[in-house]
Every structure is written in C-alpha cells, then in structure tokens.
Motif scaffolding. Structure first.
Motif, PDB file in Angstrom:
ATOM      1  N   VAL A   1      85.899  15.164  53.376  1.00 20.65           N
ATOM      2  CA  VAL A   1      84.308  14.889  53.671  1.00 20.65           C
ATOM      3  C   VAL A   1      83.681  16.178  54.232  1.00 20.65           C
ATOM      4  CG1 VAL A   1      84.982  12.790  53.866  1.00 20.65           C
ATOM      5  CG2 VAL A   1      84.910  13.975  55.864  1.00 20.65           C
ATOM      6  N   ASP A   2      84.394  17.222  54.839  1.00 20.98           N
ATOM      7  CA  ASP A   2      83.784  18.338  55.181  1.00 20.98           C
ATOM      8  C   ASP A   2      83.704  19.372  54.174  1.00 20.98           C
ATOM      9  OD1 ASP A   2      83.295  17.376  57.845  1.00 20.98           O
ATOM     10  OD2 ASP A   2      85.518  17.815  58.313  1.00 20.98           O
ATOM     11  N   ALA A   3      83.793  19.260  52.892  1.00 16.09           N
ATOM     12  CA  ALA A   3      83.860  20.166  51.951  1.00 16.09           C
ATOM     13  C   ALA A   3      82.286  20.793  51.817  1.00 16.09           C
ATOM     14  CB  ALA A   3      84.020  19.529  50.304  1.00 16.09           C
ATOM     15  N   PRO A   4      82.357  22.088  51.425  1.00 16.52           N
ATOM     16  CA  PRO A   4      80.953  23.036  51.430  1.00 16.52           C
ATOM     17  C   PRO A   4      79.997  22.004  50.546  1.00 16.52           C
ATOM     18  CG  PRO A   4      82.754  24.411  51.097  1.00 16.52           C
ATOM     19  CD  PRO A   4      83.352  23.105  51.134  1.00 16.52           C
ATOM     20  N   ALA A   5      78.792  22.216  50.877  1.00 17.59           N
ATOM     21  CA  ALA A   5      77.686  21.678  49.937  1.00 17.59           C
ATOM     22  C   ALA A   5      77.550  21.994  48.651  1.00 17.59           C
ATOM     23  CB  ALA A   5      76.383  21.676  50.866  1.00 17.59           C
ATOM     24  N   LYS A   6      77.866  23.198  48.400  1.00 16.38           N
ATOM     25  CA  LYS A   6      77.945  23.871  47.202  1.00 16.38           C
ATOM     26  C   LYS A   6      78.856  23.596  46.373  1.00 16.38           C
ATOM     27  CE  LYS A   6      76.668  28.298  45.061  1.00 16.38           C
ATOM     28  NZ  LYS A   6      77.668  28.128  43.825  1.00 16.38           N
ATOM     29  N   GLU A   7      80.030  23.207  46.657  1.00 17.36           N
ATOM     30  CA  GLU A   7      81.160  22.583  46.037  1.00 17.36           C
ATOM     31  C   GLU A   7      80.757  21.485  45.307  1.00 17.36           C
ATOM     32  OE1 GLU A   7      85.832  21.124  46.202  1.00 17.36           O
ATOM     33  OE2 GLU A   7      84.889  22.268  47.745  1.00 17.36           O
ATOM     34  N   ILE A   8      79.716  20.336  45.875  1.00 20.07           N
ATOM     35  CA  ILE A   8      79.210  19.160  45.705  1.00 20.07           C
ATOM     36  C   ILE A   8      78.150  19.441  44.679  1.00 20.07           C
ATOM     37  CG2 ILE A   8      78.115  17.107  46.026  1.00 20.07           C
ATOM     38  CD1 ILE A   8      79.572  17.567  49.075  1.00 20.07           C
ATOM     39  N   THR A   9      77.200  20.139  44.813  1.00 25.52           N
ATOM     40  CA  THR A   9      76.071  20.495  44.172  1.00 25.52           C
ATOM     41  C   THR A   9      76.544  21.270  42.634  1.00 25.52           C
ATOM     42  OG1 THR A   9      75.277  22.675  45.309  1.00 25.52           O
ATOM     43  CG2 THR A   9      74.592  20.522  45.899  1.00 25.52           C
ATOM     44  N   ASP A  10      77.433  22.145  42.950  1.00 22.13           N
ATOM     45  CA  ASP A  10      77.934  22.785  41.580  1.00 22.13           C
ATOM     46  C   ASP A  10      78.493  21.535  40.622  1.00 22.13           C
ATOM     47  OD1 ASP A  10      77.034  25.237  42.483  1.00 22.13           O
ATOM     48  OD2 ASP A  10      79.068  26.043  43.023  1.00 22.13           O
TER      49      ASP A  10
END
Length: 200
Positions: free
Chosen positions: A35-44
């Motif tokens: 749940v603490d993954a970088p935001a960019k990993e999610i948005t990519d």
C-alpha cells in the motif's frame, strides 16, 4: 430548468473511468508492492498522470479506502452467486476464503487499516452494512441444513477472519490461509464437513 449539457455528462463519465482505472491499478500494485507503493507505479499502470491520481485521491488513505470499498463490494456481490452454485456449507466456505483473500493479499493493508488513521474509521461500518447481510444469509442456510454449527454469528466470523489475516512475523499469506482453513473446518457439525481447501 436547463438540462445539463452533453460535454458535462461526458466529463463526468471520463472522470469516473479515471477513478475506476486508478482503483483497479492500485489493487494490482497493492498486491505486489504494497500500500506504500510509489504513486507513479499506480498511475503508469492506469495509463494516467500523477496529477489525476491526486485530484481524485488527495491522500494515500483515500486511495486505500477506495480499494477496500471496491473489494468489499465484490465480496458482497459474490454471496448470491456462490449460494446459487454450491451447497450451503461450500458456499459459506468459499465466501469466507474470498473475504480472507481480500484482507490478506494486499501487502500492508491490514496494518494500514489498524493504524488509527481517521480515514478508515467508516470502513468497519461499511463492511458490516455491505457484507454482514450476505454472510448472515450464507450462514443461516448452512445452519438450516445442519452442515455447520449454530452457535456462531456472522459478526463473529467477520472479526475472526480479520484477526486471522493480520500479519504474523516471519509468516506469509499462506499462514493466514491455513488459519482460516482451520476456522472453516471448525464450523462443521460432527457429521458433516465444510470444505477447507483453497480453491475458489
């Protein structure tokens, strides 16, 4: 009164699609990275920009909450489907395993939900409201046909599974699966068995 214009409706539809894409991407990323993954990993993964993520989910807790609510909705919706496809005890067992998977497969989810963050205060009530009646129906059906014991409530099972899915030092999600399987096995009446395998 003037009716809303077409472009406005399209903008709302586009925004909803973006929200849905971000939630789906976050589910996948939370499964693997946490749940603490970088935001960019999610948005990519969602094919969107970081700005879009923060516009809809200003705080990480907002996104975590949305992912949990989406998962709760899916688990609740599975109840009638399982009931229609399986004997009562098997339907109950499969539903409890799905619930356990929701809690156990999102790395860091359980600690986040127990962190005391005010953003999560409503989740318990949301889950009870959505999943409580579904589990009650599954449990009542299994009790009625004599396949499971009659001295537990749906609320007991919701909290028992949640506690069993809390991380244990040095153990992975398989440990939670085994503990939930033991709980399911313990629901059986002496002359009947509840399936405790890990198939869905």
């Amino acid at each position: 009164m003037t009716e809303k214009t077409g472009p406005s409706r399209r903008m709302r539809a586009d925004a909803q699609r973006n929200v849905d894409a971000l939630i789906e991407a976050a589910k996948t990323v939370f499964d693997t990275t946490g749940v603490d993954a970088p935001a960019k990993e999610i948005t990519d993964l969602a094919g969107l920009g970081v700005g879009t993520l923060y516009r809809h989910f200003p705080l990480r807790s907002d996104l975590v909450k949305a992912v949990v609510e989406s998962g709760i909705d899916a688990v609740a919706a599975a109840g009638p489907e399982l009931s229609a496809a399986h004997e009562p005890a098997e339907a109950l067992a499969r539903w409890l395993r799905r619930y356990a998977e929701l809690l156990g497969t999102k790395r860091g989810l359980a600690p986040a939900l127990h962190s005391g963050d005010p953003a999560y205060e409503t989740l318990s009530g949301y889950f009870i409201d959505k999943a409580g009646p579904v589990l009650t129906a599954l449990l009542d059906a299994a009790v009625a046909d004599g396949s499971v014991r009659d001295d537990v409530s749906a609320r007991d099972l919701l909290y028992a599974v949640a506690n069993l899915c809390m991380p244990v030092p040095g153990e992975g999600h398989d440990h939670s699966r085994r503990m939930v399987a033991l709980l399911i096995d313990g629901l059986r009446t002496p002359h009947r068995r509840v399936s405790s395998d890990s198939s869905h």
